[in-house]
Design an enzyme around this catalytic site. Structure first.
Site, PDB file in Angstrom:
ATOM      1  CG  HIS A 189      -3.882  -1.011   5.087  1.00  0.00           C
ATOM      2  ND1 HIS A 189      -3.581  -0.351   3.904  1.00  0.00           N
ATOM      3  CD2 HIS A 189      -4.646  -2.084   4.745  1.00  0.00           C
ATOM      4  CE1 HIS A 189      -4.124  -1.007   2.885  1.00  0.00           C
ATOM      5  NE2 HIS A 189      -4.774  -2.057   3.368  1.00  0.00           N
ATOM      6  CG  ASN A 234     -14.728   8.508  -4.141  1.00  0.00           C
ATOM      7  OD1 ASN A 234     -15.740   9.168  -3.966  1.00  0.00           O
ATOM      8  ND2 ASN A 234     -13.865   8.783  -5.104  1.00  0.00           N
ATOM      9  CG  HIS A 270      -4.017   3.655   4.044  1.00  0.00           C
ATOM     10  ND1 HIS A 270      -3.036   2.932   4.678  1.00  0.00           N
ATOM     11  CD2 HIS A 270      -4.180   4.780   4.780  1.00  0.00           C
ATOM     12  CE1 HIS A 270      -2.615   3.595   5.742  1.00  0.00           C
ATOM     13  NE2 HIS A 270      -3.300   4.727   5.822  1.00  0.00           N
ATOM     14  CB  CYS A 305       1.149   1.617   4.659  1.00  0.00           C
ATOM     15  SG  CYS A 305      -0.424   0.718   4.822  1.00  0.00           S
ATOM     16  CB  CYS A 346      -0.914   0.002   1.223  1.00  0.00           C
ATOM     17  SG  CYS A 346      -1.854   1.531   1.417  1.00  0.00           S
ATOM     18  CG  HIS A 393      -7.233   7.606   0.480  1.00  0.00           C
ATOM     19  ND1 HIS A 393      -7.610   6.278   0.338  1.00  0.00           N
ATOM     20  CD2 HIS A 393      -7.299   8.142  -0.774  1.00  0.00           C
ATOM     21  CE1 HIS A 393      -7.873   6.029  -0.937  1.00  0.00           C
ATOM     22  NE2 HIS A 393      -7.706   7.145  -1.629  1.00  0.00           N
ATOM     23  CD  GLN A 400      -8.813  11.474  -4.754  1.00  0.00           C
ATOM     24  OE1 GLN A 400      -8.255  12.056  -5.690  1.00  0.00           O
ATOM     25  NE2 GLN A 400      -9.593  10.429  -4.961  1.00  0.00           N
TER      26      GLN A 400
END
Length: 363
Positions: free
Chosen positions: A145, A183, A194, A88, A85, A196, A198
């Site tokens: 993660h 999303n 992971h 991470c 990933c 997250h 935007q």
């Protein structure tokens, strides 16, 4: 390392978080936010990203809105195993975007941006075009993660709200519209598991955002909604509310809003931020508990476009993509072809079911 202060009216300035600024090998900016000063030696990271040359915009004369083209995004990382990933913390044998062994919240420029400050004009005969100038940032919520908005503690979510606000304020100095979002779930096309989100900073105000801002400039729509929500309220505090909007277009859609009208998360005071953080975590846990599995969703932070700051009322909108156990809400012919949504669940029924789901606190 910088210790940042935020002013909150007559109460003076409170120290809320620390910031560590860093430049990745290809020049992209990396920002590490935390309650405590970030320490740790720099480790190896991914090699520089290839130059995409920037994308461009084309005007759609029938929809009367811009379409963005960015071919370089076809090569973005797609569902790597956890051991590889790129979000991470850096570790032996793994190269990622964040060259440190730990962090709280990290923000960096997207390796595969749809909008970039380097975008150049493109000439196409008979088609109106513009360079896709803007900025795309990745916001990593945790170095764990396997975490998510439903498992992170209230203080971490409050820090995330502060980061959204700080970035919205900074990017808003250059761009007229800033859009933080997340999303979640492969069902909607997530390419990295992971936790997250935007942030897109647009060189224009998208048509949908402009319509919503203009509606609020004509009347205090959100204030009226909060005042008259009644049975649509899922949970509330003195300063913030989580509810199902009476005109929800997705099953079990939820909005989280401060009672006070503010233009974006940058204008929340301490009490509002903490309350919104608690409601956000519990909203996600309710959605996950609804059908006994993680709910795929789109989360958006609705901030005021430039020029509408005085009349806009921020909300955090969560649009779930599952209408029942094992059944996704697809946008099919009518929705895609006409823009008219067909709702499968009445908002009043959705609110009642969500209220009945135990939310608890983060584990």
């Amino acid at each position: 390392m910088r210790r940042l202060r935020r002013a909150h009216g007559v109460r003076g300035e409170d120290i809320l978080f620390d910031l560590r600024e860093f430049r990745l090998p290809d020049g992209r900016e990396l920002l590490l936010y935390g309650h405590a000063p970030h320490e740790g030696e720099v480790r190896a990271c991914l090699p520089p990203a290839p130059d995409s040359g920037g994308g461009h915009l084309r005007w759609h004369p029938l929809r009367r809105e811009w379409v963005a083209y960015a071919g370089a995004r076809q090569g973005r990382t797609f569902l790597p195993p956890a051991a590889s990933c790129p979000l991470c913390p850096a570790a032996e044998g793994r190269l990622g975007e964040i060259p440190f062994g730990h962090f709280e919240v990290a923000v960096f420029e997207n390796r595969f941006p749809a909008l970039t400050g380097a975008a150049l004009p493109v000439e196409l005969g008979g088609i109106e075009t513009a360079p896709a100038r803007g900025r795309c940032e990745v916001v990593v919520f945790s170095d764990d993660h396997h975490a998510g908005l439903g498992t992170l503690g209230e203080d971490r979510l409050a820090l995330l709200l502060e980061v959204w606000g700080v970035r919205a304020e900074a990017l808003g100095e250059t761009y007229p519209y800033v859009f933080p979002f997340e999303n979640r779930g492969e069902e909607i096309g997530v390419t990295l598991h992971h936790p997250h989100g935007q942030i897109y900073a647009f060189p224009f105000v998208p048509a949908q955002a402009r319509r919503a801002a203009q509606a609020q400039a004509e009347a205090p729509v959100i204030e009226g909604l909060l005042r008259d929500a009644g049975a649509l309220v899922v949970e509330e505090t003195e300063v913030a509310v989580a509810l199902v909007p009476p005109f929800a277009i997705y099953p079990y859609e939820m909005w989280i809003a401060p009672r006070r009208r503010v233009a974006g998360p940058q204008a929340l005071d301490d009490a509002e931020r903490q309350a919104m953080a608690g409601l956000l975590g519990r909203a996600v846990r309710r959605l996950d508990g609804l059908f006994g599995s993680p709910m795929p969703y789109i989360l958006t932070v609705q901030c005021a476009p430039r020029g509408f700051e005085a009349t806009f009322h921020m909300t955090i909108d969560i649009r779930p993509l599952r209408r029942d156990a094992g059944k996704l809400k697809y946008l099919a012919g009518v929705e895609q072809g006409t823009g008219v949504f067909l709702a499968d669940v009445l908002p009043e029924d959705a609110a009642a079911r969500l209220r009945a789901v135990p939310a608890g606190e983060a584990p």
